[in-house]
Design an enzyme around this catalytic site. Structure first.
Site, PDB file in Angstrom:
ATOM      1  N   GLY A  10       0.816  -1.223   0.000  1.00  0.00           N
ATOM      2  CA  GLY A  10       0.000   0.000   0.000  1.00  0.00           C
ATOM      3  C   GLY A  10       0.840   1.258   0.000  1.00  0.00           C
ATOM      4  O   GLY A  10       2.076   1.224   0.019  1.00  0.00           O
ATOM      5  N   VAL A  12       1.149   3.669   2.359  1.00  0.00           N
ATOM      6  CA  VAL A  12       1.952   3.876   3.565  1.00  0.00           C
ATOM      7  C   VAL A  12       3.031   2.793   3.659  1.00  0.00           C
ATOM      8  O   VAL A  12       4.186   3.073   3.981  1.00  0.00           O
ATOM      9  CB  VAL A  12       1.074   3.866   4.840  1.00  0.00           C
ATOM     10  N   SER A  38      -2.365 -10.405  -2.952  1.00  0.00           N
ATOM     11  CA  SER A  38      -0.961 -10.040  -3.199  1.00  0.00           C
ATOM     12  C   SER A  38       0.035 -11.108  -2.749  1.00  0.00           C
ATOM     13  O   SER A  38       1.244 -10.945  -2.959  1.00  0.00           O
ATOM     14  CB  SER A  38      -0.620  -8.736  -2.470  1.00  0.00           C
ATOM     15  N   CYS A 126      -2.694  11.125  10.669  1.00  0.00           N
ATOM     16  CA  CYS A 126      -1.687  11.993  10.048  1.00  0.00           C
ATOM     17  C   CYS A 126      -1.911  13.479  10.331  1.00  0.00           C
ATOM     18  O   CYS A 126      -0.965  14.209  10.671  1.00  0.00           O
ATOM     19  CB  CYS A 126      -1.647  11.757   8.542  1.00  0.00           C
ATOM     20  N   GLN A 153      -6.189  18.565   2.883  1.00  0.00           N
ATOM     21  CA  GLN A 153      -5.514  17.264   2.952  1.00  0.00           C
ATOM     22  C   GLN A 153      -5.246  16.637   1.594  1.00  0.00           C
ATOM     23  O   GLN A 153      -6.100  16.617   0.710  1.00  0.00           O
ATOM     24  CB  GLN A 153      -6.346  16.312   3.833  1.00  0.00           C
ATOM     25  N   GLY A 157      -3.501  10.637   1.388  1.00  0.00           N
ATOM     26  CA  GLY A 157      -4.046  10.201   2.671  1.00  0.00           C
ATOM     27  C   GLY A 157      -5.150   9.178   2.525  1.00  0.00           C
ATOM     28  O   GLY A 157      -5.543   8.535   3.494  1.00  0.00           O
ATOM     29  N   LYS A 205     -11.194  12.943  14.985  1.00  0.00           N
ATOM     30  CA  LYS A 205      -9.868  12.416  15.366  1.00  0.00           C
ATOM     31  C   LYS A 205      -8.992  13.571  15.839  1.00  0.00           C
ATOM     32  O   LYS A 205      -8.245  13.447  16.810  1.00  0.00           O
ATOM     33  CB  LYS A 205      -9.194  11.746  14.161  1.00  0.00           C
ATOM     34  N   HIS A 234      -0.259  17.207   3.834  1.00  0.00           N
ATOM     35  CA  HIS A 234      -1.410  17.917   4.388  1.00  0.00           C
ATOM     36  C   HIS A 234      -0.974  19.309   4.863  1.00  0.00           C
ATOM     37  O   HIS A 234       0.112  19.469   5.440  1.00  0.00           O
ATOM     38  CB  HIS A 234      -1.962  17.177   5.610  1.00  0.00           C
TER      39      HIS A 234
HETATM   40  N1  LIG Z   1      -2.240   7.354   3.592  1.00  0.00           N
HETATM   41  C1  LIG Z   1      -1.995   8.016   4.730  1.00  0.00           C
HETATM   42  O1  LIG Z   1      -1.551   9.195   4.753  1.00  0.00           O
HETATM   43  C2  LIG Z   1      -2.214   7.375   6.037  1.00  0.00           C
HETATM   44  C3  LIG Z   1      -1.738   8.037   7.142  1.00  0.00           C
HETATM   45  C4  LIG Z   1      -1.900   7.446   8.386  1.00  0.00           C
HETATM   46  C5  LIG Z   1      -2.535   6.236   8.463  1.00  0.00           C
HETATM   47  N2  LIG Z   1      -3.018   5.611   7.361  1.00  0.00           N
HETATM   48  C6  LIG Z   1      -3.664   4.315   7.535  1.00  0.00           C
HETATM   49  O2  LIG Z   1      -2.854   3.286   7.011  1.00  0.00           O
HETATM   50  C7  LIG Z   1      -3.659   2.256   6.457  1.00  0.00           C
HETATM   51  C8  LIG Z   1      -3.282   1.997   5.014  1.00  0.00           C
HETATM   52  O3  LIG Z   1      -3.418   3.184   4.258  1.00  0.00           O
HETATM   53  P1  LIG Z   1      -2.852   3.322   2.785  1.00  0.00           P
HETATM   54  O4  LIG Z   1      -3.078   4.733   2.423  1.00  0.00           O
HETATM   55  O5  LIG Z   1      -1.497   2.736   2.656  1.00  0.00           O
HETATM   56  O6  LIG Z   1      -3.899   2.375   1.968  1.00  0.00           O
HETATM   57  P2  LIG Z   1      -3.685   1.566   0.616  1.00  0.00           P
HETATM   58  O7  LIG Z   1      -2.742   2.259  -0.278  1.00  0.00           O
HETATM   59  O8  LIG Z   1      -5.062   1.280   0.129  1.00  0.00           O
HETATM   60  O9  LIG Z   1      -2.999   0.182   1.084  1.00  0.00           O
HETATM   61  C9  LIG Z   1      -3.656  -0.770   1.862  1.00  0.00           C
HETATM   62  C10 LIG Z   1      -2.719  -1.913   2.208  1.00  0.00           C
HETATM   63  O10 LIG Z   1      -3.382  -2.803   3.111  1.00  0.00           O
HETATM   64  C11 LIG Z   1      -3.397  -4.115   2.556  1.00  0.00           C
HETATM   65  N3  LIG Z   1      -4.627  -4.804   2.929  1.00  0.00           N
HETATM   66  C12 LIG Z   1      -5.893  -4.419   2.667  1.00  0.00           C
HETATM   67  N4  LIG Z   1      -6.771  -5.330   3.155  1.00  0.00           N
HETATM   68  C13 LIG Z   1      -6.023  -6.289   3.742  1.00  0.00           C
HETATM   69  C14 LIG Z   1      -6.333  -7.502   4.399  1.00  0.00           C
HETATM   70  N5  LIG Z   1      -7.589  -7.890   4.584  1.00  0.00           N
HETATM   71  N6  LIG Z   1      -5.309  -8.262   4.871  1.00  0.00           N
HETATM   72  C15 LIG Z   1      -4.027  -7.877   4.692  1.00  0.00           C
HETATM   73  N7  LIG Z   1      -3.670  -6.743   4.055  1.00  0.00           N
HETATM   74  C16 LIG Z   1      -4.662  -5.965   3.594  1.00  0.00           C
HETATM   75  C17 LIG Z   1      -3.330  -3.889   1.060  1.00  0.00           C
HETATM   76  O11 LIG Z   1      -2.872  -5.076   0.436  1.00  0.00           O
HETATM   77  P3  LIG Z   1      -3.270  -5.397  -1.119  1.00  0.00           P
HETATM   78  O12 LIG Z   1      -2.348  -4.578  -1.965  1.00  0.00           O
HETATM   79  O13 LIG Z   1      -3.027  -6.847  -1.200  1.00  0.00           O
HETATM   80  O14 LIG Z   1      -4.720  -5.018  -1.282  1.00  0.00           O
HETATM   81  C18 LIG Z   1      -2.310  -2.748   1.013  1.00  0.00           C
HETATM   82  O15 LIG Z   1      -1.010  -3.254   1.216  1.00  0.00           O
HETATM   83  C19 LIG Z   1      -5.100   2.701   6.687  1.00  0.00           C
HETATM   84  O16 LIG Z   1      -5.544   2.141   7.899  1.00  0.00           O
HETATM   85  C20 LIG Z   1      -4.991   4.194   6.811  1.00  0.00           C
HETATM   86  O17 LIG Z   1      -6.039   4.739   7.586  1.00  0.00           O
HETATM   87  C21 LIG Z   1      -2.847   6.155   6.144  1.00  0.00           C
END
Ligand SMILES: NC(=O)c1ccc[n+]([C@@H]2O[C@H](COP(=O)([O-])OP(=O)(O)OC[C@H]3O[C@@H](n4cnc5c(N)ncnc54)[C@H](OP(=O)(O)O)[C@@H]3O)[C@@H](O)[C@H]2O)c1
Length: 329
Positions: A10, A12, A38, A126, A153, A157, A205, A234
């Site tokens: 993903g 992050v 994956s 974040c 934002q 994110g 939050k 952000h």
């Molecule tokens: N983006 C930000 O700025 C940010 C900041 C702080 C916190 N977060 C938090 O971090 C998390 C991920 O965000 P992201 O932006 O990186 O999302 P993303 O790009 O959609 O990536 C999601 C990741 O989670 C994996 N995943 C999804 N469902 C799963 C499951 N059932 N079992 C195992 N792995 C699973 C996905 O794997 P696949 O590729 O196999 O689907 C992918 O590696 C969220 O909880 C988000 O709230 C994000």
């Protein structure tokens, strides 16, 4: 350290791998984890390929630390299973942040509260991290009464799907939508879902996590969170009312002396923080520091950070570094 990165494919997760490599985190075995779709994929880390595994396999490998960024549901279901086998989980989702037995940590502020017994540690949202990093030293000195924050934002994110939506809209092609509306050339006053009080989860939050991290429920916070078609980070317009009066140059000096903050505030040279320049950096940038002339003891500032770095990956890895340095894992 045997490190699992849950959500390694993903947005992050990818930055986590970059930050781990940059900071030379002491890894003896890397375990990239993602969803079933994956499993088997190859992930490159420091020039070597690693195979993505599923959650059950990763639990059985009993890593020392698991860095989670795979959504709230995955964290709720799986963090306890890792904790049970002795792994320390540092979780990026909102699943555990407000749990009263889980610490919500920004290392510069409250890492010293961590102990060996903390098997699930929450990484704040974040937009909260970048704001509290600037608020914490000011709260210590002048005591905050109230914060009004408006956010601008980045689409990063919302994860991979949102970046794809914006790219499709640029190119004029149809694709899957991460948001209810077009984000290209737009500003959407909704980050995350609405709660019963009419605020979004993202806005609440900022309220709840700020009070928890600064360990002060009397701080009043009100927020408006807006998604904009930006990729670098952000931005936040933050208005802070203090109990005690301050000197603006002293505020600038305090922020300048705070670890993790870079003050960019020179009107003569048009120097102020912007997401285009914060992208890829670990610091939180603060500028446009000025007195709110409409009421006493009140300050305005503009705070910018890369949400994928200090807002997520960097903060998580700093927590892991603290655990290692203090023998807590
Ligand atoms: N983006 C930000 O700025 C940010 C900041 C702080 C916190 N977060 C938090 O971090 C998390 C991920 O965000 P992201 O932006 O990186 O999302 P993303 O790009 O959609 O990536 C999601 C990741 O989670 C994996 N995943 C999804 N469902 C799963 C499951 N059932 N079992 C195992 N792995 C699973 C996905 O794997 P696949 O590729 O196999 O689907 C992918 O590696 C969220 O909880 C988000 O709230 C994000």
């Amino acid at each position: 350290m045997r490190i699992a990165v849950v959500g390694a494919t993903g947005m992050v997760g990818e930055v986590m791998l970059q930050v781990l490599a940059e900071r030379n985190f002491p890894i003896t075995e890397l375990i990239p984890v993602a969803s079933e779709k994956s499993v088997g994929k190859q992930i490159e880390y420091k020039g070597k390929n690693y195979t993505v595994v599923g959650l059950q396999t990763a639990v059985e490998m009993k890593p020392d630390i698991a860095l989670f960024s795979a959504g709230g549901e995955t964290s709720l279901a799986w963090a306890p299973k890792f904790a049970e086998v002795g792994t320390t989980v540092i979780d990026n989702s909102s699943a555990w942040r407000m749990d009263e037995n889980t610490k919500l940590v920004v290392p510069e502020i409250n890492a010293s509260s961590l102990t060996k017994e903390d098997k699930i540690i929450a990484n704040p949202n974040c937009s909260t991290i970048q704001m509290v990093l600037a608020l914490a030293p000011l709260h210590d000195k002048y005591k905050i009464k109230r914060v009004i924050v408006s956010t601008y934002q980045s689409i990063t994110g919302t994860g991979v799907k949102a970046v794809e939506q914006l790219e499709n809209e640029y190119a004029g092609t149809k694709g899957e939508m991460a948001y209810k509306y077009q984000i290209h050339r737009n500003a959407i006053p909704q980050c995350d879902v609405f709660e019963e009080n009419g605020y979004t989860k993202e806005e609440m939050k900022l309220v709840r996590e700020t009070q928890k991290i600064l360990n002060d429920k009397t701080i009043a916070v009100t927020a408006t969170a807006v998604r904009v078609p930006i990729v670098g980070g952000h931005s936040e317009a933050v208005n802070v009312e203090f109990e005690n009066d301050f000197d603006v140059s002293e505020i600038r000096q305090i922020l300048h002396n705070t670890a993790g903050i870079t003050v960019q505030d020179n009107l003569d040279t048009f120097t102020y923080p912007m997401p285009l320049y914060a992208q890829g950096k670990d610091d939180v940038f603060v500028g446009r520091i000025r007195r709110d002339e409409s009421q006493p003891n009140t300050l305005n500032m503009w705070i910018v950070a890369d949400n994928l770095r200090k807002g997520a990956a960097t903060n998580t890895i700093q927590i892991a570094e603290y655990l290692v340095a203090n023998g807590l894992v």
